[in-house]
Scaffold this active site. Structure first.
Site, mmCIF file in Angstrom:
data_model
loop_
_atom_site.group_PDB
_atom_site.id
_atom_site.type_symbol
_atom_site.label_atom_id
_atom_site.label_comp_id
_atom_site.label_asym_id
_atom_site.label_seq_id
_atom_site.Cartn_x
_atom_site.Cartn_y
_atom_site.Cartn_z
ATOM 1 C CG HIS A 33 -1.685 -1.275 1.237
ATOM 2 N ND1 HIS A 33 -1.302 -2.571 1.695
ATOM 3 C CD2 HIS A 33 -2.977 -1.173 0.989
ATOM 4 C CE1 HIS A 33 -2.312 -3.249 1.782
ATOM 5 N NE2 HIS A 33 -3.255 -2.640 1.238
ATOM 6 C CG HIS A 268 -6.288 1.417 -0.364
ATOM 7 N ND1 HIS A 268 -5.820 1.883 0.932
ATOM 8 C CD2 HIS A 268 -6.220 -0.053 -0.334
ATOM 9 C CE1 HIS A 268 -6.245 0.871 1.702
ATOM 10 N NE2 HIS A 268 -6.271 -0.280 0.666
ATOM 11 C CD GLU A 416 -21.006 -7.308 24.089
ATOM 12 O OE1 GLU A 416 -21.052 -6.503 22.942
ATOM 13 O OE2 GLU A 416 -21.940 -7.397 24.758
ATOM 14 C CG HIS A 477 -29.461 -14.421 25.503
ATOM 15 N ND1 HIS A 477 -30.007 -13.744 24.520
ATOM 16 C CD2 HIS A 477 -29.026 -13.492 26.430
ATOM 17 C CE1 HIS A 477 -30.214 -12.593 24.724
ATOM 18 N NE2 HIS A 477 -29.768 -12.245 25.987
HETATM 19 C C1 LIG Z 1 -11.716 -5.226 9.421
HETATM 20 C C2 LIG Z 1 -11.148 -4.915 7.981
HETATM 21 N N1 LIG Z 1 -12.034 -5.081 6.928
HETATM 22 C C3 LIG Z 1 -11.573 -4.817 5.753
HETATM 23 C C4 LIG Z 1 -10.065 -4.717 5.553
HETATM 24 C C5 LIG Z 1 -9.536 -4.509 4.314
HETATM 25 N N2 LIG Z 1 -9.254 -3.099 4.008
HETATM 26 C C6 LIG Z 1 -7.895 -2.669 4.106
HETATM 27 S S1 LIG Z 1 -7.542 -1.280 3.732
HETATM 28 C C7 LIG Z 1 -9.169 -0.944 3.442
HETATM 29 C C8 LIG Z 1 -9.684 0.356 3.124
HETATM 30 C C9 LIG Z 1 -9.156 1.481 3.999
HETATM 31 O O1 LIG Z 1 -9.545 2.771 3.782
HETATM 32 P P1 LIG Z 1 -8.735 4.209 4.564
HETATM 33 O O2 LIG Z 1 -8.770 3.589 5.904
HETATM 34 O O3 LIG Z 1 -9.253 5.184 3.922
HETATM 35 O O4 LIG Z 1 -7.257 3.618 3.876
HETATM 36 P P2 LIG Z 1 -6.481 4.542 2.807
HETATM 37 O O5 LIG Z 1 -7.197 4.199 1.592
HETATM 38 O O6 LIG Z 1 -6.586 5.866 3.302
HETATM 39 O O7 LIG Z 1 -5.080 3.835 2.988
HETATM 40 C C10 LIG Z 1 -9.916 -2.112 3.667
HETATM 41 C C11 LIG Z 1 -11.195 -2.171 3.268
HETATM 42 C C12 LIG Z 1 -9.213 -4.801 6.562
HETATM 43 N N3 LIG Z 1 -7.999 -4.489 6.754
HETATM 44 N N4 LIG Z 1 -9.823 -4.725 7.842
#
Ligand SMILES: Cc1ncc(C[n+]2csc(CCOP(=O)(O)OP(=O)(O)O)c2C)c(N)n1
Length: 674
Positions: A33, A268, A416, A477
């Site tokens: 990234h 990204h 939780e 539950h």
């Molecule tokens: C719980 C979770 N869901 C999905 C992902 C996959 N994922 C990694 S980065 C991302 C998008 C994040 O967007 P942002 O926080 O704006 O990051 P940027 O594009 O600015 O680097 C996703 C969906 C993950 N790492 N964790």
């Protein structure tokens, strides 16, 4: 505009070094990234160069400021800075980004890379971790500091992105953080308007700032991450107040400087491609064909962190020496805690429960044991997600941890997942922590449990109401698949004790022996306390499974856990009356049993006895592993129902008679074969 000063030029050179190292590493790995490290390089530079107190020579210095990169996919940002500031990462390590056995994995991993405080990647978790760290900081300061002797005065910093703030877990944790007024926490929100599928507007249009203001945070805004003075001004404002956690919303541009990539979703998570790498470098005034270039003046400038850090720690050590002289007992406590050890006699108050056929619920016995340990373990702390009257987890002698008080009981609220992530942050801060809820809601915190396991954190989960035995609350539950699902998490130890004395041993294991998190499964309903003068000692729990009672030369093995162990014991008596020789194995923990040597395992479950029955009020899915193809499992693979527990057990075949029937049937089956 005035031309930049020499210092500003050097700063920009350092920032562009962070950018280009990150781009080059992603490009070389052809994976990763690049966009966010390019955008946030100024912020990371500023934090590590001007604000964070740390010592690269000793990443574990206890009074260091904590830094959490919650948007863990931007790992190269952190690795570049850790390399430049002298944490021991080499340029070669950066070149090995995302490769086998490297110190620079795809997402930051706790315990692997010096300077990485917590494993991040599953979005939102880092926010919860940072809240947990800030809670721990406040508790540690209140517990250990004395007037004129402030040995704990660190801050917690975090960076998060859109993804982090969309996740529920961050909202839960931030809500609690605001409620508690954790002013030592400063979180930067990378407000870049881009996620993987495109602009944030497609799914995220709320006013984040207003939301955080409503949580009780101090919200500040910086219009351009490249404007270091604006960042400095915001941080100064954050540090100037002592009532709220800080959210600094920083506008940035993902893929900054790459002409075809800036502000695009492609920036990204895709390598930029050679052309865009070159084009971005030209925009930074960088030699376009050089890779992994570290200008010597940047290296020597950033490496000043090494001397700066050594001095900071040295000053602290002098302070600490004075503290040790003045408060010897507290200092011993501090050192024991920092070493990850336990105080002498920490388990000396654990009660032994007398035999009692009526017995008590393991939530009850477990609560007594937890209290007995807490009495001797001053840095044990925890709470429930608004269920403590049911989970029995309150430390009786202690106040709560609140805005104005710093007791060891926590009200996590009905959060939780937030609780799970917060516990992880408290645990890496050296507190011995526990969190409680009904077992069925372990699903809600699973993401955090998994990370505790990945990080091998000694967190204890108290999951009560551990089967259909909770009765009237009904199928919503009643856990069914939960024990199996929890057992499926690597490095999580699940313990389901079969009476009060096993409950005592389960806590002893969780605090004294566990090398990672432990989930304790406790009943709501009373279960008998066995007469250990007639049965094996509950200390057998420390081997995971043990022979509780048996006839000579047994032909059939009954394996039980938790509340169903009593059915095996009753069936054992009945079988004996019929002349059938049985063995009852209490198997509170699969994971501990699996760690035993083969000889021990064979002594409990000999290959020669294939007539086996398992009894556990939950999913049978994995029990075949122990009962084998000759065996039978008695369990529940469908949802339960709302009714008194006794009736449910009868309806679903959890009776001694059914166990006897199953035992006779497996015996018949195996005998027929001989
Ligand atoms: C719980 C979770 N869901 C999905 C992902 C996959 N994922 C990694 S980065 C991302 C998008 C994040 O967007 P942002 O926080 O704006 O990051 P940027 O594009 O600015 O680097 C996703 C969906 C993950 N790492 N964790």
């Amino acid at each position: 505009m005035a031309s930049p000063t020499k210092q500003q030029e050097l700063e920009l050179l350092a920032i562009n070094t962070i950018r280009t190292l990150s781009m080059d590493a992603v490009q070389k790995a052809n994976s990763g990234h690049p966009g966010t490290p390019m955008a946030l390089a100024p912020l990371a530079y500023l934090l590590f160069n001007e604000y964070l107190h740390y010592n690269p020579g000793n990443p574990h210095w206890p009074n260091r400021d904590r830094f959490v990169l919650s948007n863990g996919h931007a790992s190269m940002l952190l690795y570049s800075v850790l390399f430049l500031t002298g944490f021991g990462l080499t340029l070669e390590d950066l070149k090995q980004f995302r490769q086998w056995d490297s110190k620079t994995p795809g997402h930051p991993e706790y315990g692997l890379t010096p300077g990485v405080e917590v494993t991040t990647g599953p979005l939102g978790q880092g926010v919860g971790n940072a809240v947990g760290m800030a809670i721990a900081q406040r508790w540690l300061a209140a517990h250990f500091n004395r007037e004129g002797h402030e040995i704990v005065d660190y801050r917690v910093y975090a960076i998060c992105g859109d993804g982090d703030l969309m996740e529920g877990v961050s909202g839960e944790a931030s809500s609690l953080g605001g409620h508690l007024g954790l002013s030592k926490l400063t979180m930067f929100y990378d407000n870049n308007h881009i996620t993987i599928e495109g602009a944030t507007e497609i799914a995220f249009t709320e006013d984040v700032g207003k939301r955080y203001e409503a949580y009780g945070w101090n919200v500040l805004r910086v219009d351009d991450v490249n404007d270091l003075d604006s960042l400095r001004a915001a941080i100064a404002k954050a540090h100037a107040q002592q009532a709220k956690p800080n959210l600094i919303m920083v506008r940035s541009h993902i893929g900054y400087g790459a002409p075809k990539r800036q502000d695009t979703k492609e920036a990204h998570g895709e390598p930029l491609g050679e052309d865009q790498v070159r084009a971005a470098k030209i925009n930074y005034g960088w030699p376009p064909d050089k890779t992994f270039l570290v200008p010597p003046e940047v290296e020597s400038y950033m490496r000043l962190a090494v001397d700066r850090g050594a001095k900071l720690e040295q000053q602290w050590k002098e302070k600490y020496e004075a503290y040790r002289k003045a408060f010897a007992d507290l200092a011993t406590e501090w050192e024991t805690m920092q070493a990850g050890h336990l105080p002498d006699g920490w388990d000396s108050k654990i009660p032994v429960f007398p035999a009692d056929p009526k017995g008590m619920a393991t939530r009850e016995s477990g609560g007594k044991v937890e209290n007995a340990i807490a009495e001797r373990l001053p840095w044990m702390m925890g709470g429930a997600a608004d269920l403590s009257p049911s989970t029995r987890t309150v430390i009786g002698t202690e106040p709560y941890f609140e805005r104005e008080t710093t007791g060891r009981n926590m009200h996590f609220g009905i959060r939780e997942h937030g609780m799970g992530a917060i516990l992880n942050g408290m645990s890496v801060s050296k507190l011995r922590v526990f969190g409680a809820t009904f077992m069925t809601f372990s699903d809600y915190m699973r993401g955090s449990i998994r990370l505790a396991a990945l990080m091998r954190l000694p967190v204890t989960y108290v999951f009560t109401h551990d089967s259909i035995g909770l009765g009237e609350d009904g199928p919503t539950h009643q856990p069914i698949e939960h024990l199996t699902a929890l057992r499926a998490i690597p490095h999580l130890t699940v313990i389901r004790p079969g009476d009060a004395n096993e409950a005592a041993e389960s806590w002893r294991y969780a605090i004294g022996s566990a090398k990672g998190p432990t989930a304790l499964a406790f009943t709501r309903q009373a279960i008998p306390t066995y007469d250990r003068s007639k049965m094996a000692s509950a200390a057998g729990l420390h081997r995971g499974a043990y022979v509780l009672i048996e006839s000579q030369n047994p032909e059939v093995i009954l394996i039980g856990t938790g509340s169903e162990l009593q059915l095996c014991v009753a069936a054992f008596e009945k079988l004996g009356q019929q002349g059938v020789k049985a063995r009852v194995v209490s198997m509170p923990s699969w994971e501990i049993f699996e760690q035993q040597d083969e000889a021990y395992k064979q002594s409990v479950l000999p290959a020669s006895i294939t007539a086996r029955v398992s009894v556990e009020a939950g999913s049978t899915l994995a029990w075949w592993k122990y009962v084998g193809t000759d065996g039978l499992t008695i369990g529940r693979d469908d949802f339960g129902a709302s009714a008194p527990a006794k009736e449910l057990f009868k309806h679903y075949g959890f009776t001694a008679e059914h166990v006897v029937e199953a035992a006779l049937s497996v015996l018949e089956r195996t005998k027929a074969r001989v």
